[in-house]
Design a protein around this motif. Structure first.
Motif, PDB file in Angstrom:
ATOM      1  N   UNK A 132       0.850  -1.197   0.000  1.00 11.86           N
ATOM      2  CA  UNK A 132       0.000   0.000   0.000  1.00 11.86           C
ATOM      3  C   UNK A 132       0.882   1.242   0.000  1.00 11.86           C
ATOM      4  N   UNK A 133       0.412   2.304  -0.635  1.00 13.34           N
ATOM      5  CA  UNK A 133       1.232   3.500  -0.812  1.00 13.34           C
ATOM      6  C   UNK A 133       1.557   4.198   0.508  1.00 13.34           C
ATOM      7  N   UNK A 134       2.429   5.193   0.417  1.00 18.44           N
ATOM      8  CA  UNK A 134       3.010   5.853   1.580  1.00 18.44           C
ATOM      9  C   UNK A 134       1.969   6.459   2.517  1.00 18.44           C
ATOM     10  N   UNK A 135       0.909   7.057   1.955  1.00 20.25           N
ATOM     11  CA  UNK A 135      -0.073   7.770   2.779  1.00 20.25           C
ATOM     12  C   UNK A 135      -1.416   7.039   2.885  1.00 20.25           C
ATOM     13  N   UNK A 136      -1.534   5.877   2.260  1.00 21.49           N
ATOM     14  CA  UNK A 136      -2.804   5.154   2.310  1.00 21.49           C
ATOM     15  C   UNK A 136      -3.868   5.771   1.429  1.00 21.49           C
ATOM     16  N   UNK A 137      -3.466   6.354   0.305  1.00 18.52           N
ATOM     17  CA  UNK A 137      -4.438   6.954  -0.619  1.00 18.52           C
ATOM     18  C   UNK A 137      -5.354   5.877  -1.181  1.00 18.52           C
ATOM     19  N   UNK A 138      -4.786   4.712  -1.464  1.00 22.69           N
ATOM     20  CA  UNK A 138      -5.559   3.590  -1.988  1.00 22.69           C
ATOM     21  C   UNK A 138      -5.776   2.543  -0.896  1.00 22.69           C
ATOM     22  N   UNK A 139      -6.964   1.976  -0.814  1.00 25.72           N
ATOM     23  CA  UNK A 139      -7.283   1.023   0.265  1.00 25.72           C
ATOM     24  C   UNK A 139      -6.889  -0.404  -0.078  1.00 25.72           C
ATOM     25  N   UNK A 140      -6.658  -1.209   0.946  1.00 17.79           N
ATOM     26  CA  UNK A 140      -6.445  -2.640   0.751  1.00 17.79           C
ATOM     27  C   UNK A 140      -6.757  -3.376   2.056  1.00 17.79           C
ATOM     28  N   UNK A 141      -7.870  -4.123   2.036  1.00 21.94           N
ATOM     29  CA  UNK A 141      -8.291  -4.932   3.173  1.00 21.94           C
ATOM     30  C   UNK A 141      -7.776  -6.365   3.000  1.00 21.94           C
ATOM     31  N   UNK A 142      -7.585  -7.061   4.125  1.00 20.66           N
ATOM     32  CA  UNK A 142      -7.255  -8.477   4.029  1.00 20.66           C
ATOM     33  C   UNK A 142      -7.804  -9.216   5.242  1.00 20.66           C
ATOM     34  N   UNK A 143      -7.940 -10.530   5.065  1.00 24.02           N
ATOM     35  CA  UNK A 143      -8.425 -11.392   6.147  1.00 24.02           C
ATOM     36  C   UNK A 143      -7.573 -12.655   6.178  1.00 24.02           C
ATOM     37  N   UNK A 144      -6.827 -12.879   7.254  1.00 22.36           N
ATOM     38  CA  UNK A 144      -6.052 -14.124   7.353  1.00 22.36           C
ATOM     39  C   UNK A 144      -6.986 -15.334   7.335  1.00 22.36           C
ATOM     40  N   UNK A 145      -6.604 -16.340   6.577  1.00 25.72           N
ATOM     41  CA  UNK A 145      -7.367 -17.579   6.490  1.00 25.72           C
ATOM     42  C   UNK A 145      -6.442 -18.755   6.749  1.00 25.72           C
ATOM     43  N   UNK A 146      -7.007 -19.925   6.970  1.00 27.61           N
ATOM     44  CA  UNK A 146      -6.195 -21.113   7.189  1.00 27.61           C
ATOM     45  C   UNK A 146      -5.306 -21.355   5.973  1.00 27.61           C
ATOM     46  N   UNK A 147      -4.006 -21.271   6.190  1.00 24.70           N
ATOM     47  CA  UNK A 147      -3.064 -21.521   5.108  1.00 24.70           C
ATOM     48  C   UNK A 147      -2.862 -20.369   4.154  1.00 24.70           C
ATOM     49  N   UNK A 148      -3.368 -19.163   4.482  1.00 27.81           N
ATOM     50  CA  UNK A 148      -3.186 -18.061   3.547  1.00 27.81           C
ATOM     51  C   UNK A 148      -3.974 -16.819   3.895  1.00 27.81           C
ATOM     52  N   UNK A 149      -4.502 -16.152   2.866  1.00 25.83           N
ATOM     53  CA  UNK A 149      -5.134 -14.857   3.070  1.00 25.83           C
ATOM     54  C   UNK A 149      -6.099 -14.555   1.932  1.00 25.83           C
ATOM     55  N   UNK A 150      -7.171 -13.829   2.241  1.00 24.86           N
ATOM     56  CA  UNK A 150      -8.045 -13.217   1.243  1.00 24.86           C
ATOM     57  C   UNK A 150      -7.804 -11.716   1.293  1.00 24.86           C
TER      58      UNK A 150
END
Length: 647
Positions: A132-150
């Motif tokens: 994600x960029x320096x100031x958070x201009x663009x969003x990015x959500x995530x959710x840890x899952x078993x064995x990885x991530x969404x």
């Protein structure tokens, strides 16, 4: 500008990722694709701005790397030349990001000048990077899952990737009541997170994750005390901002602009008008009866002056309280219970721009944070002096203000409203006063209104804010305030709602003030040139004089929000009753007490307290529950996004 979504785990399902991509199709109507291989699926919805050819559609796969990229890199041409033109097959900035990562790895992130959030998968190491960029201009959500991530650009897309019913995070909801926004460390749905600004998350083949910081504004702000004189400070602002505007105009489609008539947007429009002949400007205007209650400055009149001065066409969008239609739309797009009504203005302006064929608009956002332009900055400096007055005198002022109402039959009393607001924080110490000056409740006041024991949550939120402020307190009160606003208020509120509200209309908003070079320059300027006497953003105003008439530069400041006081007293009165009082709503959800809600509404109608923003935030909160908790985004049986299977 685009939308990304994906899943990296043993049971990753590309069809489900395609469903999630459909949910955010508004972010990229020009192309929609999913690339998938064993245990990985990356989705991308494209809004074509640079290199309009289909060869630059994403996810982009090249020599073992696959990327889904959201954003713009304004120095991509310089980076391309440094990397060597011969290695490229497109003219897009996306391919530059991919090749920069191949060449420099995480070191590439600090070379990027722009806004971005991307997912990059290495097919050989089977490692995923979310950045994600320096100031958070663009969003990015995530959710840890078993064995990885969404992961996904928007929360609503992330919920589609998970069959678990969403559970609200009460601490995030308390924060949104307190500030109308949620800190980056919190997310309103349990189990979900945000990649932090200036960070990248690495996910290995076995699902192990590692969060790293590649840049921090604190390292620049906490350095040596700036010593530039006024002449050099003005020259620095002109040089860096002009360069930023030039870079932010890079596009293969026309670029237009917001024009509120205030200093920040007006200066950008004036600078941009001399560099492009395709510039259009868009502004908001309100009904006369609403302006009478608010007693605010008429922004539209100043916007006309600026448009005439620089010779650009101006489109005026009139806002009416059609909340029954607008509220569900804007809350669904915002993802979080964000209670700043300026989001509706952004939503309407960008929709009008899109109808005229505009894909890209410049915004003056960020100038108030880095140059000390908010009323709270001036008010807190005044409060520090006010506290030196005798306590008996200050107590007398408080007693007198309690007897005054904030509105009368003839309209709002802005002076009384502001005086009561000032009195609510002016007797506190520096940090507490600053925090209270833009919080909508005192800590104890908020806790008393909750249906659960929120004392520990409120304490943690206070501590989170205090840690940010105190990190640079030794450099001065104003510097601590502007730094805190830049890393918290700007990212979690202003940038957040601007991204969602503009992308709802498939429109990209660019923010030349929130550029690494401009922000760095702003914090190299002594605070005494930012607020000088009663003049705020003094150095920026001096810098603007070659481009704008003084009647615009030195005009009174106006907010970008809706006329909430007028609407809640009139057009929205029935909606308030239906949403907050008549229905079970937030009371039955176990969030607040009925006494709390009733008191807020009664005080507002009586004119004794200015509760309009509090009430609006609770309307948004109830609608958020209806959109995200009661009926979370569903998966259709036939996703629209195309799926390509890799090796």
């Amino acid at each position: 500008m685009c939308g990304i979504t994906g899943s990296f785990r043993p049971d990753a399902d590309p069809v489900v990722v395609a469903h999630s991509l459909d949910i955010i199709a508004h972010r990229g109507p020009d192309a929609s694709d999913v690339w998938a291989s064993s245990g990985i699926a990356l989705g991308h919805a494209r809004l074509a701005i640079i290199d309009l050819d289909t060869r630059s559609n994403q996810p982009l796969r090249k020599d073992g790397l696959v990327i889904a990229f959201n954003g713009e890199i304004y120095n991509y041409r310089e980076l391309r030349r440094e990397l060597g033109d011969e290695r490229f097959v497109t003219t897009s900035d996306t391919e530059v990001v991919l090749e920069a990562w191949r060449q420099w790895g995480p070191g590439s992130l600090n070379r990027f000048r722009g806004m971005f959030a991307f997912a990059l998968f290495d097919e050989r190491s089977r490692r995923l990077v979310l950045a994600r960029d320096h100031f958070g201009i663009k969003p990015l959500y995530y959710r840890p899952r078993t064995g990885g991530v969404d992961f996904a650009s928007e929360l609503k897309a992330l919920t589609v990737l998970d069959r678990t019913p969403p559970i609200p995070n009460n601490e995030a909801l308390v924060a949104s009541m307190l500030w109308v926004w949620t800190p980056e460390e919190l997310c309103p749905v349990e189990g979900t997170h945000k990649v932090q600004p200036g960070h990248y998350l690495t996910v290995d083949a076995d699902g192990a994750t590692k969060d790293d910081s590649y840049w921090s504004l604190l390292d620049e702000v906490a350095g040596t005390e700036p010593r530039l004189d006024l002449h050099d400070s003005v020259a620095l602002v002109r040089r860096t901002l002009s360069d930023s505007v030039e870079h932010h105009l890079i596009a293969d489609v026309p670029v237009s602009a917001f024009l509120s008539g205030g200093l920040d947007s007006s200066l950008l429009v004036a600078m941009a008008a001399g560099r492009t002949d395709s510039l259009e400007a868009f502004t908001i205007r309100f009904r006369d009866q609403d302006k009478a209650v608010e007693r605010g400055v008429d922004d539209a009149a100043y916007a006309r002056v600026v448009a005439d001065h620089v010779g650009v066409p101006l489109t005026e969008v009139e806002v009416e309280p059609n909340v029954e239609e607008l509220l569900p739309q804007i809350v669904w797009h915002l993802d979080e219970p964000t209670g700043d009504s300026a989001a509706i203005n952004t939503f309407l302006i960008t929709a009008a721009a899109r109808e005229r064929g505009c894909k890209v608009l410049l915004s003056g956002m960020g100038a108030d944070e880095i140059f000390g332009g908010y009323r709270k900055h001036q008010a807190n400096l005044l409060a520090a002096r006010y506290r030196r007055m005798p306590e008996t005198l200050r107590h007398g002022v408080t007693s007198a203000l309690k007897r005054l109402d904030v509105k009368s039959e003839r309209g709002g009393r802005k002076a009384v409203r502001w005086a009561k607001r000032f009195d609510s924080f002016s007797n506190l110490d520096d940090h507490e006063a600053f925090l209270r000056s833009y919080s909508y409740y005192g800590r104890d006041e908020l806790v008393r209104g909750l249906s659960f024991d929120g004392a520990a949550m409120a304490k943690r939120l206070w501590a989170l804010h205090a840690a940010t402020y105190e990190a640079v307190r030794s450099r001065g009160h104003l510097r601590a305030m502007t730094y805190t606003d830049t890393v918290r208020f700007m990212t979690s509120l202003n940038l957040s709602y601007t991204d969602r509200a503009s992308m709802a209309s498939s429109t990209e908003v660019r923010v030349p003030f929130i550029d690494r070079e401009v922000v760095s320059a702003a914090f190299d300027i002594p605070d005494k040139w930012k607020i000088r006497g009663r003049t705020q953003k003094y150095v920026l105003k001096r810098a603007a004089e070659p481009w704008l008439p003084k009647e615009v530069i030195y005009r009174p400041k106006a907010s970008f929000t809706l006329p909430l006081r007028a609407w809640i007293a009139g057009d929205l009165a029935e909606t308030v009753g239906d949403y907050l009082l008549a229905s079970d709503g937030l009371v039955s959800r176990g969030l607040v007490t009925r006494e709390f809600l009733t008191t807020l509404v009664q005080q507002e109608h009586a004119g004794s307290h200015d509760n309009a923003q509090r009430i609006w935030q609770l309307l948004v909160m109830e609608q958020w529950f209806r959109e995200y908790i009661d009926k979370p985004a569903a998966r259709d049986s036939r996703p629209q996004a195309h799926v390509t299977y890799g090796g």
